[in-house]
Design an enzyme around this catalytic site. Structure first.
Site, short mmCIF file in Angstrom:
data_model
loop_
_atom_site.label_atom_id
_atom_site.label_comp_id
_atom_site.label_asym_id
_atom_site.label_seq_id
_atom_site.Cartn_x
_atom_site.Cartn_y
_atom_site.Cartn_z
N ASP A 225 0.87 -1.17 0.00
CA ASP A 225 0.00 0.00 0.00
C ASP A 225 0.91 1.23 0.00
O ASP A 225 2.10 1.14 0.36
CB ASP A 225 -0.95 0.01 1.21
CG ASP A 225 -2.14 0.95 0.97
OD1 ASP A 225 -2.06 1.79 0.04
OD2 ASP A 225 -3.14 0.86 1.71
C1 BGC Z 1 -4.99 3.44 0.12
C2 BGC Z 1 -5.10 2.45 -1.04
C3 BGC Z 1 -4.90 3.17 -2.34
C4 BGC Z 1 -3.54 3.85 -2.31
C5 BGC Z 1 -3.23 4.62 -3.57
C6 BGC Z 1 -3.74 4.26 0.05
O1 BGC Z 1 -3.80 5.32 0.95
O2 BGC Z 1 -5.04 2.73 1.34
O3 BGC Z 1 -6.35 1.82 -1.03
O4 BGC Z 1 -4.99 2.26 -3.41
O5 BGC Z 1 -3.52 4.78 -1.24
O6 BGC Z 1 -4.01 5.75 -3.65
#
Ligand code: BGC
Length: 741
Positions: A225
């Protein structure tokens, strides 16, 4: 899997992003850059200033219903069609991986991101997540199933340790991922921010290597993530291949660790090979997108997701006659998606009021704003206007719900109440109306207490996506017969929810103390009343079940066949829900668990035999001592329900259960020794041989005492025996038990 065409530094550098939304290329080695974009229910592609919080603009894209709504359709084919449409839009923009779907379990209604997740039930989340991935990937766009794993809250999400016992992980929090991975083979899996049992998900070898790769056979790329990796070397070694977004410093650390002998270069090579593989399976030809057709799809889909919770006094569908008072800001300014990284720049947004007017040209429709979601306008004045409109109308329809600022990625809610001014508004309008209908827009469950009983009908529209206005009009007017069913329980009070005492944790830990008793599993087992149970949803027609039978029964599988008849006067769709109630087992067991479902479409009077296959997992629990799934012997009830609380018919099924052939030790209990299929009879015979007549008579007389010592380990039990069993005899029995495995 070595990459001879690349230097160590080049390889290490490929394993973190170039920027927020892309990876690096190594053209001389035939590796192109990948574009990864959010996801899940629309394409959030940024060409200008980039961020992953949903702040800056992205190019217009269709905003489909988020997972909270999609899940209520209980329709895998429908979700697959959304996946395909997402794939077409992503491909048109040259996107390789669309981040999603999110298959985390809704552990608490407070989780700020529940709108991005499907359900409190792992089977429903897994089946729909699988459909999403298959649809998306059929278009040459990779998926990223997220957030792996146990990311069930936003509070302290980047540090908190989800402390979950293994059985609960295996039965509740992992199965949706397992199904997606094994059935849909997603291009990537996204490792979550949080720790799982003390170790960051990105550094968790048990999670990323033992379970995901060794047990489930995942061959794709594990991506972190965004910002989830703090120790690049530990993360790589544990199985996180690609760190997002960029991390140049970490790239040097990785190369240095290899040179110092602290990290095997093969680990780096393997990760590069996986990255290369994603580039070869994604990125097919671009095509034009028909956005008007996609908006129509978004409307059709949203209409299938709406849940008719209550419909007394035939309040719905609305007739195209008389007068209707439409009340509430959300009737003109649709609330249709949540905040954060999934925030889509919609191509167009329907107004429920306008769509309703189009479908009811003969009715006289008045509109009153009713409340101000920003809380600035005078609430009493707005309420008085709504009451005046309601008093003149045959029916009032109130569009209520949560404002965008009430729920989002990044924080959890603190309560589940509707804003107080809306509760007052609903009560006041209901008091003045002949009939009152409430339509709710909310990403997380809201309490209906204080007003529920004063209204005639309630439609839960969730966050219905950009075409939700049309979809609501379709359902309110009967153009679409509602067929959504709750994918999560609606509690009476927050205090009744199973994680209430253990959410969101403290001092860096959140203890999943309720174990497997999540959602309806808890309410049904502890007999706690809810406002509406999991699986509930009404239709404008009625359905009945008959002729329930089981076919193709084996020792641990069966096929359920049940006739479903549309007994009303409208065409409609019905979700056949199959629950299994297990016999007494050595683990704490929910009263029933959803083990299969299917959705059928029936004309009035038509009937069909629905067939649902129950696999071994439908009857199994996870045995942590043996480290495997186990089926207990006994009578199971296979139940067909209208919801988790309302079982219509059931049939008993006797299963032999797995033979318990684990090795015996001196710490095994008396019950385990005597119950062992091979050693038990031999031990009984041996003991009988050594008894005098009086001893045998006494033993027969005190049969009931056996229960008293059943749970005693063999070692202390030996001390109570009148005739000791020699050491070598015990060793012989233990050897027999090892042989029997
Ligand atoms: C989120 C993800 C997301 C990623 C990219 C993170 O803060 O938890 O779900 O895909 O950011 O935006």
């Amino acid at each position: 899997m070595t990459s001879p065409d690349l230097t160590l530094d080049e390889k290490a550098s490929l394993l973190s992003g170039r920027d927020l939304w892309s990876t690096k290329a190594a053209e001389h080695a035939g590796i192109r850059a990948l574009v990864l974009t959010d996801g899940p229910h629309g394409v959030r592609f940024q060409t200008g200033e980039a961020d992953n919080l949903g702040i800056n603009a992205s190019v217009p894209a269709t905003c489909y219903p988020p997972a909270v709504a999609l899940a209520s359709s209980w329709d895998a084919d429908l979700v697959a069609r959304v996946g395909q449409a997402l794939g077409r839009e992503a491909r048109a923009l040259g996107i390789d991986v669309l981040l999603g779907p999110g298959v985390n379990i809704k552990r608490s209604p407070l989780c700020g991101r529940n709108f991005e997740y499907f359900s409190e039930d792992p089977l429903l989340a897994g089946v729909l997540g699988t459909a999403h991935v298959k649809g998306l990937q059929s278009q040459g766009v990779g998926a990223s199933v997220k957030h792996f794993a146990a990311n069930n809250q936003e509070t302290d999400r980047m540090r908190v340790s989800a402390d979950v016992d293994e059985r609960t992980l295996r039965e509740i929090y992992l199965p949706a991922f397992e199904r997606v991975v094994t059935e849909a083979r997603p291009a990537t899996v996204m490792a979550a921010y949080n720790k799982v049992n003390g170790t960051y998900a990105t550094e968790n070898t048990w999670l990323l290597t033992k379970v995901l790769r060794a047990e489930w056979g995942f061959e794709g790329l594990v991506v972190s993530d965004w910002g989830a990796v703090s120790d690049r070397v530990a993360a790589l070694a544990a199985g996180t291949d690609l760190t997002m977004p960029g991390d140049a410093k970490g790239d040097h650390t990785v190369a240095a660790a290899v040179r110092a002998g602290a990290l095997d270069e093969a680990v780096v090579d393997r990760a590069v090979a996986r990255l290369r593989a994603v580039a070869t399976t994604t990125g097919s030809e671009k095509q034009d997108v028909d956005f008007a057709a996609h908006h129509r799809l978004a409307r059709e889909v949203a209409a299938e997701c709406l849940v008719l919770l209550k419909n007394d006094n035939a309040a719905l569908p609305l007739a195209d006659t008389g007068s209707i008072a439409v009340v509430g800001e959300f009737a003109t300014t649709l609330r249709y998606q949540g905040g954060g990284s999934s925030h889509i720049n919609a191509t167009e947004v329907d107004s429920p009021l306008e769509e309703l007017r189009k479908l009811l040209p003969e009715a006289h429709i008045d509109y009153a704003r009713g409340f101000d979601p920003t809380g600035t306008a005078d609430a009493a004045g707005l309420r008085a206007g709504a009451v005046a409109a309601a008093a003149k109308a045959d029916v009032s329809v109130i569009f209520a719900g949560l404002a965008e600022r009430d729920e989002s990625e990044g924080f959890d809610r603190e309560h589940i109440a509707l804003p107080a001014e809306q509760v007052q508004l609903i009560s006041a309008v209901a008091g003045a109306s002949r009939k009152t209908v409430v339509v709710l827009f909310n990403g997380g469950v809201v309490s209906m207490e204080g007003w529920h009983d004063s209204v005639d009908a309630v439609v839960e529209a969730w966050l219905p996506g950009q075409a939700g206005g049309g979809a609501v009009a379709d359902v309110l007017t009967g153009r679409t017969n509602p067929s959504g069913r709750l994918a999560e329980s609606i509690p009476l009070r927050l205090n009744d929810t199973p994680s209430f005492l253990n959410f969101p944790g403290e001092a860096g830990h959140v203890r999943y103390g309720e174990g497997v008793m999540v959602g309806y599993r808890y309410y049904e087992t502890a007999d706690v009343a809810v406002r509406y149970p999991f699986g509930h949803g009404l239709s404008y027609t009625t359905f009945e079940y008959s002729d329930l039978r089981l076919a193709d029964v084996t020792a641990d599988t069966a096929t359920v066949q049940v006739r479903v008849t549309n007994t009303g006067d409208r065409a409609g769709k019905h979700v056949v829900q199959i629950y299994v109630a297990a016999p007494k087992r050595p683990v704490s067991t929910p009263v029933r668990e959803l083990r299969g479902f299917t959705k059928v479409a029936l004309e009035p009077g038509e009937s069909v035999v629905a067939e649902i296959r129950l696999d071994r997992r439908a009857f199994a629990y996870y045995d942590i001592t043996a480290g495997k799934w186990a089926v207990a012997g006994g009578f199971y009830q296979v139940q067909v329900g209208y919801s988790a609380h309302d079982i219509a018919v059931q049939v008993a099924l006797e299963l032999p259960g797995d033979a318990d052939v684990r090795p015996l030790t001196m710490d095994s209990t008396v019950g385990e020794w005597f119950g062992h299929p091979v050693v038990g009879p031999a031990l009984t015979a041996y003991m009988a041989e050594g008894m005098t007549e009086e001893q045998a008579a006494a033993a027969a007389e005190h049969q009931d005492m056996v229960r008293m010592v059943e749970s005693m380990p063999m070692r202390p039990f030996l001390g109570f025996l009148p005739n000791p069993i020699p050491e070598d005899k015990l060793a012989e029995f233990m050897a027999m038990s090892v042989q029997a495995v």
